[in-house]
Structures are given as structure tokens and as C-alpha cells.
Design a protein around this motif. Structure first.
Motif, PDB file in Angstrom:
ATOM      1  N   GLY A  13       0.805  -1.214   0.000  1.00 53.06           N
ATOM      2  CA  GLY A  13       0.000   0.000   0.000  1.00 53.06           C
ATOM      3  C   GLY A  13       0.839   1.265   0.000  1.00 53.06           C
ATOM      4  N   ILE A  14       1.908   1.270   0.780  1.00 49.71           N
ATOM      5  CA  ILE A  14       2.780   2.448   0.830  1.00 49.71           C
ATOM      6  C   ILE A  14       3.532   2.625  -0.489  1.00 49.71           C
ATOM      7  CG2 ILE A  14       4.855   3.388   1.943  1.00 49.71           C
ATOM      8  CD1 ILE A  14       3.709   2.254   4.592  1.00 49.71           C
ATOM      9  N   ILE A  15       3.994   1.514  -1.085  1.00 50.98           N
ATOM     10  CA  ILE A  15       4.657   1.607  -2.387  1.00 50.98           C
ATOM     11  C   ILE A  15       3.691   2.151  -3.434  1.00 50.98           C
ATOM     12  CG2 ILE A  15       5.627   0.236  -4.282  1.00 50.98           C
ATOM     13  CD1 ILE A  15       6.907  -1.545  -2.126  1.00 50.98           C
ATOM     14  N   ALA A  16       2.471   1.599  -3.454  1.00 45.68           N
ATOM     15  CA  ALA A  16       1.475   2.067  -4.422  1.00 45.68           C
ATOM     16  C   ALA A  16       1.086   3.518  -4.162  1.00 45.68           C
ATOM     17  CB  ALA A  16       0.245   1.166  -4.375  1.00 45.68           C
ATOM     18  N   LEU A  17       0.998   3.906  -2.896  1.00 37.83           N
ATOM     19  CA  LEU A  17       0.659   5.290  -2.549  1.00 37.83           C
ATOM     20  C   LEU A  17       1.724   6.256  -3.049  1.00 37.83           C
ATOM     21  CD1 LEU A  17      -1.120   7.335  -0.991  1.00 37.83           C
ATOM     22  CD2 LEU A  17       0.290   6.846   1.006  1.00 37.83           C
ATOM     23  N   MET A  18       2.992   5.933  -2.840  1.00 39.56           N
ATOM     24  CA  MET A  18       4.064   6.812  -3.309  1.00 39.56           C
ATOM     25  C   MET A  18       4.073   6.908  -4.835  1.00 39.56           C
ATOM     26  SD  MET A  18       7.244   6.159  -0.666  1.00 39.56           S
ATOM     27  CE  MET A  18       7.593   4.546  -1.278  1.00 39.56           C
ATOM     28  N   ARG A  19       3.818   5.788  -5.512  1.00 37.66           N
ATOM     29  CA  ARG A  19       3.778   5.804  -6.977  1.00 37.66           C
ATOM     30  C   ARG A  19       2.619   6.651  -7.480  1.00 37.66           C
ATOM     31  NH1 ARG A  19       6.303   1.884  -9.986  1.00 37.66           N
ATOM     32  NH2 ARG A  19       4.532   1.839 -11.409  1.00 37.66           N
ATOM     33  N   GLU A  20       1.435   6.446  -6.896  1.00 37.08           N
ATOM     34  CA  GLU A  20       0.262   7.184  -7.358  1.00 37.08           C
ATOM     35  C   GLU A  20       0.408   8.683  -7.073  1.00 37.08           C
ATOM     36  OE1 GLU A  20      -2.197   6.082  -9.159  1.00 37.08           O
ATOM     37  OE2 GLU A  20      -1.727   3.963  -9.036  1.00 37.08           O
ATOM     38  N   ALA A  21       0.975   9.032  -5.931  1.00 37.35           N
ATOM     39  CA  ALA A  21       1.178  10.444  -5.611  1.00 37.35           C
ATOM     40  C   ALA A  21       2.167  11.080  -6.588  1.00 37.35           C
ATOM     41  CB  ALA A  21       1.667  10.599  -4.180  1.00 37.35           C
ATOM     42  N   PHE A  22       3.217  10.347  -6.951  1.00 36.72           N
ATOM     43  CA  PHE A  22       4.185  10.877  -7.907  1.00 36.72           C
ATOM     44  C   PHE A  22       3.587  10.989  -9.307  1.00 36.72           C
ATOM     45  CE2 PHE A  22       7.583  10.123 -11.056  1.00 36.72           C
ATOM     46  CZ  PHE A  22       8.304  11.285 -10.849  1.00 36.72           C
ATOM     47  N   PHE A  23       2.843   9.966  -9.735  1.00 35.00           N
ATOM     48  CA  PHE A  23       2.238   9.994 -11.065  1.00 35.00           C
ATOM     49  C   PHE A  23       1.169  11.072 -11.172  1.00 35.00           C
ATOM     50  CE2 PHE A  23       3.090   5.165 -11.553  1.00 35.00           C
ATOM     51  CZ  PHE A  23       4.424   5.419 -11.786  1.00 35.00           C
ATOM     52  N   GLY A  24       0.594  11.470 -10.064  1.00 38.42           N
ATOM     53  CA  GLY A  24      -0.446  12.495 -10.075  1.00 38.42           C
ATOM     54  C   GLY A  24       0.070  13.915 -10.165  1.00 38.42           C
ATOM     55  N   LEU A  25       1.368  14.114 -10.050  1.00 39.15           N
ATOM     56  CA  LEU A  25       1.932  15.455 -10.199  1.00 39.15           C
ATOM     57  C   LEU A  25       1.714  15.923 -11.634  1.00 39.15           C
ATOM     58  CD1 LEU A  25       5.276  15.045  -8.226  1.00 39.15           C
ATOM     59  CD2 LEU A  25       3.178  16.176  -7.479  1.00 39.15           C
ATOM     60  N   PRO A  26       1.218  17.141 -11.810  1.00 42.02           N
ATOM     61  CA  PRO A  26       0.777  17.576 -13.147  1.00 42.02           C
ATOM     62  C   PRO A  26       1.802  17.453 -14.263  1.00 42.02           C
ATOM     63  CG  PRO A  26      -0.010  19.090 -11.494  1.00 42.02           C
ATOM     64  CD  PRO A  26       0.872  18.115 -10.782  1.00 42.02           C
ATOM     65  N   VAL A  27       2.981  17.969 -14.130  1.00 42.98           N
ATOM     66  CA  VAL A  27       3.938  17.933 -15.242  1.00 42.98           C
ATOM     67  C   VAL A  27       4.968  16.825 -15.043  1.00 42.98           C
ATOM     68  CG1 VAL A  27       5.714  19.260 -16.449  1.00 42.98           C
ATOM     69  CG2 VAL A  27       3.623  20.385 -15.683  1.00 42.98           C
ATOM     70  N   ILE A  28       5.455  16.699 -13.838  1.00 44.12           N
ATOM     71  CA  ILE A  28       6.545  15.754 -13.567  1.00 44.12           C
ATOM     72  C   ILE A  28       6.083  14.306 -13.737  1.00 44.12           C
ATOM     73  CG2 ILE A  28       8.157  14.959 -11.809  1.00 44.12           C
ATOM     74  CD1 ILE A  28       8.000  17.817 -10.646  1.00 44.12           C
ATOM     75  N   GLY A  29       4.968  13.950 -13.096  1.00 44.64           N
ATOM     76  CA  GLY A  29       4.479  12.577 -13.180  1.00 44.64           C
ATOM     77  C   GLY A  29       4.071  12.186 -14.581  1.00 44.64           C
ATOM     78  N   GLY A  30       3.382  13.101 -15.248  1.00 42.25           N
ATOM     79  CA  GLY A  30       2.954  12.818 -16.615  1.00 42.25           C
ATOM     80  C   GLY A  30       4.110  12.650 -17.572  1.00 42.25           C
ATOM     81  N   SER A  31       5.117  13.510 -17.458  1.00 44.52           N
ATOM     82  CA  SER A  31       6.261  13.385 -18.361  1.00 44.52           C
ATOM     83  C   SER A  31       7.064  12.117 -18.067  1.00 44.52           C
ATOM     84  CB  SER A  31       7.151  14.622 -18.254  1.00 44.52           C
ATOM     85  OG  SER A  31       7.685  14.743 -16.960  1.00 44.52           O
ATOM     86  N   TYR A  32       7.119  11.720 -16.804  1.00 41.22           N
ATOM     87  CA  TYR A  32       7.813  10.479 -16.444  1.00 41.22           C
ATOM     88  C   TYR A  32       7.116   9.274 -17.068  1.00 41.22           C
ATOM     89  CZ  TYR A  32       9.653   6.674 -13.600  1.00 41.22           C
ATOM     90  OH  TYR A  32      10.212   5.498 -13.188  1.00 41.22           O
ATOM     91  N   VAL A  33       5.801   9.208 -16.932  1.00 40.19           N
ATOM     92  CA  VAL A  33       5.048   8.080 -17.486  1.00 40.19           C
ATOM     93  C   VAL A  33       5.136   8.073 -19.008  1.00 40.19           C
ATOM     94  CG1 VAL A  33       2.736   7.106 -17.732  1.00 40.19           C
ATOM     95  CG2 VAL A  33       3.493   7.898 -15.512  1.00 40.19           C
ATOM     96  N   LEU A  34       5.011   9.240 -19.636  1.00 37.05           N
ATOM     97  CA  LEU A  34       5.091   9.303 -21.097  1.00 37.05           C
ATOM     98  C   LEU A  34       6.486   8.977 -21.609  1.00 37.05           C
ATOM     99  CD1 LEU A  34       2.889  12.423 -21.878  1.00 37.05           C
ATOM    100  CD2 LEU A  34       2.358  10.025 -22.315  1.00 37.05           C
ATOM    101  N   SER A  35       7.528   9.369 -20.870  1.00 36.08           N
ATOM    102  CA  SER A  35       8.893   9.102 -21.326  1.00 36.08           C
ATOM    103  C   SER A  35       9.219   7.608 -21.286  1.00 36.08           C
ATOM    104  CB  SER A  35       9.903   9.878 -20.486  1.00 36.08           C
ATOM    105  OG  SER A  35       9.936   9.366 -19.170  1.00 36.08           O
ATOM    106  N   LEU A  36       8.552   6.873 -20.418  1.00 38.10           N
ATOM    107  CA  LEU A  36       8.773   5.426 -20.344  1.00 38.10           C
ATOM    108  C   LEU A  36       7.694   4.649 -21.086  1.00 38.10           C
ATOM    109  CD1 LEU A  36       9.995   5.089 -16.667  1.00 38.10           C
ATOM    110  CD2 LEU A  36      11.342   4.970 -18.747  1.00 38.10           C
ATOM    111  N   ALA A  37       6.938   5.327 -21.938  1.00 36.48           N
ATOM    112  CA  ALA A  37       5.919   4.707 -22.797  1.00 36.48           C
ATOM    113  C   ALA A  37       4.898   3.910 -21.978  1.00 36.48           C
ATOM    114  CB  ALA A  37       6.572   3.845 -23.870  1.00 36.48           C
ATOM    115  N   TRP A  38       4.400   4.496 -20.941  1.00 35.69           N
ATOM    116  CA  TRP A  38       3.349   3.940 -20.088  1.00 35.69           C
ATOM    117  C   TRP A  38       3.749   2.650 -19.368  1.00 35.69           C
ATOM    118  CZ3 TRP A  38       1.940   6.282 -24.722  1.00 35.69           C
ATOM    119  CH2 TRP A  38       1.147   7.423 -24.592  1.00 35.69           C
ATOM    120  N   ALA A  39       5.029   2.332 -19.316  1.00 33.26           N
ATOM    121  CA  ALA A  39       5.485   1.140 -18.590  1.00 33.26           C
ATOM    122  C   ALA A  39       5.211   1.234 -17.087  1.00 33.26           C
ATOM    123  CB  ALA A  39       6.959   0.895 -18.850  1.00 33.26           C
ATOM    124  N   PRO A  40       5.303   2.418 -16.445  1.00 32.09           N
ATOM    125  CA  PRO A  40       4.968   2.482 -15.023  1.00 32.09           C
ATOM    126  C   PRO A  40       3.519   2.084 -14.727  1.00 32.09           C
ATOM    127  CG  PRO A  40       6.225   4.409 -15.628  1.00 32.09           C
ATOM    128  CD  PRO A  40       5.907   3.677 -16.899  1.00 32.09           C
TER     129      PRO A  40
END
Length: 131
Positions: A13-40
Motif C-alpha cells: 500500500g505504501i509503495i502504491a501510494l508513493m507511486r500514485e502520488a508521484f504519477f499524479g503530479l501535473p507535469v513531472i508525473g505525466g512526463s515520467y510516465v510518457l517518457s517510459l511509454a506507459w510502462a509504469p
């Protein structure tokens, strides 16, 4: 719930919480997910799948009332390929995971055997603890 299941649920739960909180950041999380082609998002589905498998393996059944959390996490991770919708879904999933962690910490703890067995008769079983 046994303490070993509680620890596994808290760690996942804590691992998933940290991931979801990071992915929810408007520019940083989105660019991270897009740069890895949605692998996260695929690894998020894997984490929720492991969480679901552990919940189904809990034979005492106290964690089955939270079975909807990994199912929603899997569905949200699939829908999250849409960029702006994904941000809102990650925010919602962050709140759900906060509820999940709090709820796991407040579930009653299962310690040892809850039945008293008299002799060799299996028909004479008395339940000592009622939930």
C-alpha cells in the motif's frame, strides 16, 4: 488478519501510494510516465495484482472487505493511458490508498487458534472469540 498479511498490505500500500502520488503530479508525473511509454502503469497493474492475490490468499477473510481497492487500482491504471484523465485518476487513487492503509492498520489482529478442541472429538469445538 494475521500480522504477516498486515505487513505485506502495508508495504504494498505504501509503495502504491508513493507511486500514485508521484504519477499524479501535473507535469513531472505525466512526463515520467510518457517518457517510459506507459510502462509504469504496467508495473502498477502488477503491484495491484500482487495485492489482489495476497488478499485472496488470506484465509481469515478480514482483508476481503478491501478487495475493491486493487480492482479499482487495476482499472484506473488501464484507463490512465489518457493523459489528463490519468492525473485525476491518480489523485483519486492516492486518496483511496490512504483510506486503504488506515483501514488495514485498524483491522483486528488474528492471533493463533481461535477454537478450543476437547479431546479427539472434532464435533465438540467451542469458539472462544467472537468478532
Amino acid at each position: 488478519m494475521k500480522s504477516s498479511f498486515r505487513i505485506v498490505f502495508l508495504v504494498l500500500g505504501i509503495i502504491a501510494l508513493m507511486r500514485e502520488a508521484f504519477f499524479g503530479l501535473p507535469v513531472i508525473g505525466g512526463s515520467y510516465v510518457l517518457s517510459l511509454a506507459w510502462a509504469p502503469l504496467g508495473t502498477s497493474i502488477l503491484i495491484y495484482g500482487i495485492m489482489l492475490a495476497v488478499m485472496l490468499a488470506d484465509r481469515y477473510g478480514r482483508s476481503k472487505e478491501l478487495l475493491w481497492v486493487p480492482l479499482i487500482g487495476m482499472v484506473f491504471s488501464i484507463i490512465a493511458v489518457v493523459p489528463f484523465v490519468a492525473m485525476v485518476l491518480h489523485w483519486v487513487m492516492t486518496l483511496i490508498l490512504i483510506y486503504f492503509i488506515i483501514r488495514v492498520m485498524t483491522l483486528p489482529n488474528q492471533v493463533g487458534n481461535t477454537h478450543v478442541y476437547y479431546g479427539g472429538d472434532t464435533d465438540k469445538t467451542v469458539n472462544r472469540r467472537q468478532y
